[in-house]
Design a protein around this motif. Structure first.
Motif, PDB file in Angstrom:
ATOM      1  N   ILE A  57       0.792  -1.174   0.124  1.00 48.39           N
ATOM      2  CA  ILE A  57      -0.056   0.038   0.002  1.00 48.39           C
ATOM      3  C   ILE A  57       0.896   1.230   0.021  1.00 48.39           C
ATOM      4  N   ILE A  58       0.784   2.124  -0.930  1.00 45.60           N
ATOM      5  CA  ILE A  58       1.373   3.573  -0.930  1.00 45.60           C
ATOM      6  C   ILE A  58       0.366   4.503  -0.601  1.00 45.60           C
ATOM      7  N   GLN A  59       0.791   4.987   0.515  1.00 42.96           N
ATOM      8  CA  GLN A  59      -0.074   6.318   1.036  1.00 42.96           C
ATOM      9  C   GLN A  59       0.559   7.460   1.247  1.00 42.96           C
ATOM     10  N   LYS A  60      -0.073   8.408   0.910  1.00 37.82           N
ATOM     11  CA  LYS A  60       0.486   9.909   0.645  1.00 37.82           C
ATOM     12  C   LYS A  60       0.193  10.485   2.262  1.00 37.82           C
ATOM     13  N   ALA A  61      -0.692  10.054   3.141  1.00 33.98           N
ATOM     14  CA  ALA A  61      -0.802  10.712   4.350  1.00 33.98           C
ATOM     15  C   ALA A  61       0.069   9.761   5.318  1.00 33.98           C
ATOM     16  N   SER A  62      -0.241  10.468   6.578  1.00 31.33           N
ATOM     17  CA  SER A  62       0.839   9.471   7.774  1.00 31.33           C
ATOM     18  C   SER A  62       0.118   8.697   8.271  1.00 31.33           C
ATOM     19  N   ASP A  63      -1.287   8.578   8.222  1.00 30.78           N
ATOM     20  CA  ASP A  63      -2.231   7.461   8.643  1.00 30.78           C
ATOM     21  C   ASP A  63      -2.658   6.598   7.677  1.00 30.78           C
ATOM     22  N   LEU A  64      -2.849   5.303   8.276  1.00 33.33           N
ATOM     23  CA  LEU A  64      -3.275   4.035   7.644  1.00 33.33           C
ATOM     24  C   LEU A  64      -4.814   4.031   8.004  1.00 33.33           C
ATOM     25  N   SER A  65      -5.727   3.346   7.075  1.00 30.59           N
ATOM     26  CA  SER A  65      -6.952   2.952   7.790  1.00 30.59           C
ATOM     27  C   SER A  65      -7.663   4.150   8.722  1.00 30.59           C
ATOM     28  N   MET A  66      -7.679   5.267   8.459  1.00 31.83           N
ATOM     29  CA  MET A  66      -8.229   6.326   9.155  1.00 31.83           C
ATOM     30  C   MET A  66      -9.786   6.200   9.079  1.00 31.83           C
ATOM     31  N   ALA A  67     -10.418   6.245  10.129  1.00 28.90           N
ATOM     32  CA  ALA A  67     -11.941   6.355  10.089  1.00 28.90           C
ATOM     33  C   ALA A  67     -12.441   7.805  10.175  1.00 28.90           C
ATOM     34  N   SER A  68     -12.423   8.433   8.887  1.00 27.65           N
ATOM     35  CA  SER A  68     -12.814   9.664   8.882  1.00 27.65           C
ATOM     36  C   SER A  68     -14.208  10.096   9.453  1.00 27.65           C
ATOM     37  N   CYS A  69     -15.028   9.113   9.302  1.00 30.41           N
ATOM     38  CA  CYS A  69     -16.280   9.226   9.660  1.00 30.41           C
ATOM     39  C   CYS A  69     -16.323   9.486  11.394  1.00 30.41           C
ATOM     40  N   GLY A  70     -15.387   9.157  11.942  1.00 32.67           N
ATOM     41  CA  GLY A  70     -15.170   9.639  13.295  1.00 32.67           C
ATOM     42  C   GLY A  70     -14.808  10.780  13.621  1.00 32.67           C
ATOM     43  N   TYR A  71     -14.316  11.644  12.606  1.00 32.29           N
ATOM     44  CA  TYR A  71     -13.737  12.818  12.902  1.00 32.29           C
ATOM     45  C   TYR A  71     -14.692  13.776  13.787  1.00 32.29           C
ATOM     46  N   PRO A  72     -16.036  13.673  13.250  1.00 31.77           N
ATOM     47  CA  PRO A  72     -16.956  14.693  14.032  1.00 31.77           C
ATOM     48  C   PRO A  72     -17.053  14.448  15.538  1.00 31.77           C
ATOM     49  N   TYR A  73     -16.890  13.291  15.923  1.00 32.07           N
ATOM     50  CA  TYR A  73     -17.131  12.787  17.351  1.00 32.07           C
ATOM     51  C   TYR A  73     -15.655  12.981  18.067  1.00 32.07           C
ATOM     52  N   TYR A  74     -14.511  12.935  17.478  1.00 29.33           N
ATOM     53  CA  TYR A  74     -13.286  13.564  17.953  1.00 29.33           C
ATOM     54  C   TYR A  74     -13.438  14.904  18.142  1.00 29.33           C
TER      55      TYR A  74
END
Ligand SMILES: Cc1cc2nc3c(=O)[nH]c(=O)nc-3n(C[C@H](O)[C@H](O)[C@H](O)COP(=O)(O)OP(=O)(O)OC[C@H]3O[C@@H](n4cnc5c(N)ncnc54)[C@H](O)[C@@H]3O)c2cc1C
Length: 111
Positions: free
Chosen positions: A32-49
């Motif tokens: 897997i080549i990933q531009k960002a620092s995180d892998l498997s980020m649950a972006s749907c959870g951002y609002p809760y964070y």
């Protein structure tokens, strides 16, 4: 010779595709080549964070068992190599090569 699979992007769809490929072929060389620092980020959870429902950002990266899905996790659990902070720049379909830049040191590599 083992099948070589390169997945571009490591947020939601990428790790899912790579994991499915592993289930279908236990010998494939999967990266897997990933531009960002995180892998498997649950972006749907951002609002809760952001909304203060929890403080530990790592919870956005955890498996149901509470393990952060980082490069070590993907290698140990699924034998999937990950290259984070690497941006794919081009795909040479004839040569079957993906060219990417390491965003931390500027080096150009291929996979
Ligand atoms: C606040 C929020 C709430 C959401 N809520 C829901 C919900 O309730 N239900 C739902 O189904 N969906 C929800 N979503 C949407 C869901 O998160 C997305 O559908 C999902 O993240 C898409 O995943 P993806 O892997 O296709 O794309 P992305 O998440 O966009 O990931 C693409 C990845 O590819 C990487 N990348 C891009 N270009 C390159 C390159 N050239 N080289 C290497 N890497 C590259 C990027 O860095 C990124 O990490 C929500 C999203 C947000 C932001």
């Amino acid at each position: 010779m083992n099948t070589r699979i390169v997945v571009i992007g490591g947020s939601a769809a990428g790790p899912k595709a790579a994991s499915k490929a592993r289930r279908m072929d236990e010998n494939a060389e999967i990266t897997i080549i990933q531009k960002a620092s995180d892998l498997s980020m649950a972006s749907c959870g951002y609002p809760y964070y952001i909304g203060g429902f929890f403080d530990d950002r790592d919870q956005l990266l955890c498996s149901p068992a509470g393990v952060v899905r980082d490069s070590k996790f993907f290698w140990n659990a699924k034998k999937i190599e990950t290259k984070v902070r690497c941006e794919v720049q081009s795909i040479d379909r004839k040569k079957k090569i993906v060219n990417y830049i390491n965003l931390d040191n500027g080096k150009i590599n291929n996979s």
